[in-house]
Design a protein around this motif. Structure first.
Motif, PDB file in Angstrom:
ATOM      1  N   TYR A   6      63.205  46.363  45.294  1.00  0.00           N
ATOM      2  CA  TYR A   6      63.311  46.061  43.861  1.00  0.00           C
ATOM      3  C   TYR A   6      62.407  47.010  43.051  1.00  0.00           C
ATOM      4  CZ  TYR A   6      62.336  44.006  39.367  1.00  0.00           C
ATOM      5  OH  TYR A   6      62.139  43.856  38.022  1.00  0.00           O
ATOM      6  N   HIS A  23      62.801  50.302  39.917  1.00  0.00           N
ATOM      7  CA  HIS A  23      62.348  49.895  38.579  1.00  0.00           C
ATOM      8  C   HIS A  23      61.937  51.129  37.769  1.00  0.00           C
ATOM      9  CE1 HIS A  23      60.316  47.835  35.363  1.00  0.00           C
ATOM     10  NE2 HIS A  23      60.704  46.665  35.850  1.00  0.00           N
ATOM     11  N   ASP A  55      63.384  35.403  45.376  1.00  0.00           N
ATOM     12  CA  ASP A  55      63.961  35.516  44.028  1.00  0.00           C
ATOM     13  C   ASP A  55      62.899  35.215  42.968  1.00  0.00           C
ATOM     14  OD1 ASP A  55      66.303  36.060  45.296  1.00  0.00           O
ATOM     15  OD2 ASP A  55      67.228  34.107  44.898  1.00  0.00           O
ATOM     16  N   ASP A  56      62.049  34.229  43.253  1.00  0.00           N
ATOM     17  CA  ASP A  56      60.988  33.891  42.294  1.00  0.00           C
ATOM     18  C   ASP A  56      59.931  34.996  42.210  1.00  0.00           C
ATOM     19  OD1 ASP A  56      62.123  31.416  41.578  1.00  0.00           O
ATOM     20  OD2 ASP A  56      61.222  30.441  43.329  1.00  0.00           O
ATOM     21  N   ILE A  79      60.485  38.242  42.727  1.00  0.00           N
ATOM     22  CA  ILE A  79      61.078  39.384  42.012  1.00  0.00           C
ATOM     23  C   ILE A  79      61.165  39.070  40.522  1.00  0.00           C
ATOM     24  CG2 ILE A  79      63.240  40.679  41.723  1.00  0.00           C
ATOM     25  CD1 ILE A  79      63.454  40.669  44.827  1.00  0.00           C
ATOM     26  N   GLN A  80      61.534  37.834  40.214  1.00  0.00           N
ATOM     27  CA  GLN A  80      61.588  37.383  38.813  1.00  0.00           C
ATOM     28  C   GLN A  80      60.204  37.544  38.156  1.00  0.00           C
ATOM     29  OE1 GLN A  80      63.995  36.199  36.834  1.00  0.00           O
ATOM     30  NE2 GLN A  80      62.484  35.845  35.215  1.00  0.00           N
ATOM     31  N   ASP A  81      59.153  37.177  38.910  1.00  0.00           N
ATOM     32  CA  ASP A  81      57.790  37.258  38.379  1.00  0.00           C
ATOM     33  C   ASP A  81      57.391  38.715  38.119  1.00  0.00           C
ATOM     34  OD1 ASP A  81      55.435  35.986  37.523  1.00  0.00           O
ATOM     35  OD2 ASP A  81      54.448  36.309  39.451  1.00  0.00           O
ATOM     36  N   ALA A  92      59.487  41.128  37.513  1.00  0.00           N
ATOM     37  CA  ALA A  92      60.331  41.614  36.407  1.00  0.00           C
ATOM     38  C   ALA A  92      59.725  41.236  35.073  1.00  0.00           C
ATOM     39  CB  ALA A  92      61.734  41.035  36.541  1.00  0.00           C
ATOM     40  N   GLN A  93      59.306  39.975  34.916  1.00  0.00           N
ATOM     41  CA  GLN A  93      58.775  39.545  33.613  1.00  0.00           C
ATOM     42  C   GLN A  93      57.397  40.172  33.347  1.00  0.00           C
ATOM     43  OE1 GLN A  93      56.099  37.400  32.787  1.00  0.00           O
ATOM     44  NE2 GLN A  93      55.510  36.953  34.909  1.00  0.00           N
TER      45      GLN A  93
END
Ligand SMILES: *Cc1c(COP(=O)(O)O)cnc(C)c1O
Length: 384
Positions: A267, A271, A373-374, A376-378, A380-381
């Motif tokens: 991921y 980026h 997923d959590d 990667i979400q973290d 990302a934000q």
């Protein structure tokens, strides 16, 4: 037995008096003797403790070694190894060591007359080149490496270094903390001594500080056991119990650490605000082929650089995490992040840091076993 079975069963027997399947916590300082000198093999708890004995035997099995010896911390174990030597003896160490290892070498044992030479050992040829006739006159007793290294995840070829040390009659120590015994077994690759900060993956739950040494040589093991008792840096039985419990899931945890970290690395690699990802599981990593050879998986540690050279931006990202916690240490079930330039490597001047490839925007992750997923979400934000 294969690894997972050893992790759960090696050295562990049901308690003979009750049948308890879990090793009891022998929370005692001494043991009653029938008559002076007539006892059940246990006299005083610094010298021996049954909970500790079970853990030591289990750790030896995990590293395919004959002897396991536990200390009150990873640095307690390092201290014991360095006490094998006398003033004038030389140790050649990688120039890319855990900061605490460098500190005990230079600020404690160098004061006592041990000699240290720090060499870039990512290329085994550099070890051969660094060995002067003087070094080989018998004064160099040990070579000390870590792989993968902190925080840039560089790989060192254990078998190639071991071939050189063996040919000169020098001992090789491998700090196997970052890989854990599940991913890498240095004794099988020719190392003489394996060291662990048990605090990290072996304990695995961020609740214990402990160290361990595993080796095959009987004489050295006897001396290290003597030092364990004579110098007294022993772990308590409650901590030994926690680590035994942690190890029962080591193989399952490591599988998930590796799986999550690979996904996080992929991921981050795509980026637009990330300029570089350091993870041996990426084909672009210079140690990728070597890692495939000497490790069972690529591990749970990675580091990455943000584009630009803005330390405040790195700090902002780290302050924005919700799932990753900003904290020293690694190897627990929960994800952590650190900022080497301002935390672990802050004492090294900026120019020196940059020469070693350590940018101010470098962020190190210990990727936990949460849902990826959590994680990667973290990221990302936080990176935005
Ligand atoms: C943490 C660590 C150590 C020191 O271990 P402690 O248990 O903190 O004393 C040594 N080597 C490595 C690679 C480490 O990460």
């Amino acid at each position: 037995m294969k690894f997972g079975t050893k992790a759960i069963h090696a050295g562990v027997e049901p308690d003979p008096t009750t049948g308890a399947i879990m090793t009891p916590i022998y929370q005692t300082s001494t043991y009653v003797q029938e008559s002076p000198g007539k006892h059940k093999g246990y006299e005083y708890a610094r010298t021996q403790n049954p909970t500790r004995t079970v853990l030591q035997n289990n750790l030896a099995a995990l590293e395919n070694g004959k002897h396991g010896i536990c200390y009150s911390s990873g640095l307690g174990a390092t201290d014991a190894i360095l006490k094998l030597f006398r003033p004038g003896d030389q140790i050649i160490a990688s120039n890319d060591l855990y900061g605490g290892t460098y500190r005990i070498m230079v600020r404690v044992f160098q004061e006592f007359g041990l000699k240290f030479k720090f060499v870039d050992l990512s290329d085994p040829g550099k070890l051969e080149a660094a060995l002067t006739p003087d070094d080989l006159s018998g004064r160099t007793k040990m070579v000390w490496i870590e792989t993968p290294t902190n925080p840039l995840l560089r790989l060192v070829d254990i078998a190639a270094i071991a071939a050189i040390t063996k040919s000169h009659g020098i001992q090789l120590v491998v700090d196997n903390t970052f890989a854990s015994p599940y991913l890498q077994n240095p004794l099988d690759l020719g190392a003489d001594i394996v060291l662990h900060s048990v605090t990290k993956y072996l304990g695995g739950h961020s609740d214990t500080v402990m160290g361990a040494i595993i080796l095959n040589n009987d004489e050295t093991a006897q001396r290290l056991t003597f030092i364990q008792n004579a110098c007294g840096a022993v772990p308590g039985p409650q901590d030994c119990f926690l680590v035994l419990r942690g190890i029962k899931t080591l193989h399952v945890r490591m599988e998930r650490h590796c799986e999550n970290t690979q996904k996080v690395a992929q991921y981050l690699q795509q980026h637009p605000k990330v300029s570089q990802v350091h993870y041996p599981g990426l084909e672009s990593h210079p140690g990728h082929e070597l890692a495939k050879r000497q490790m069972r998986g690529f591990g749970g540690m990675l580091s990455f650089e943000l584009s630009g050279d803005s330390m405040p931006e790195a700090v902002r990202v780290m302050e924005s995490f919700n799932v990753f916690s900003l904290a020293e240490s690694l190897g627990g079930v929960e994800s952590l992040c650190t900022h080497p330039a301002s935390m672990t490597h802050a004492s090294i001047p900026k120019e020196e840091r940059q020469k070693n490839g350590l940018k101010d925007t470098l962020i190190r992750l210990s990727v936990g076993i949460e849902d990826v997923d959590d994680l990667i979400q973290d990221l990302a934000q936080a990176i935005g």
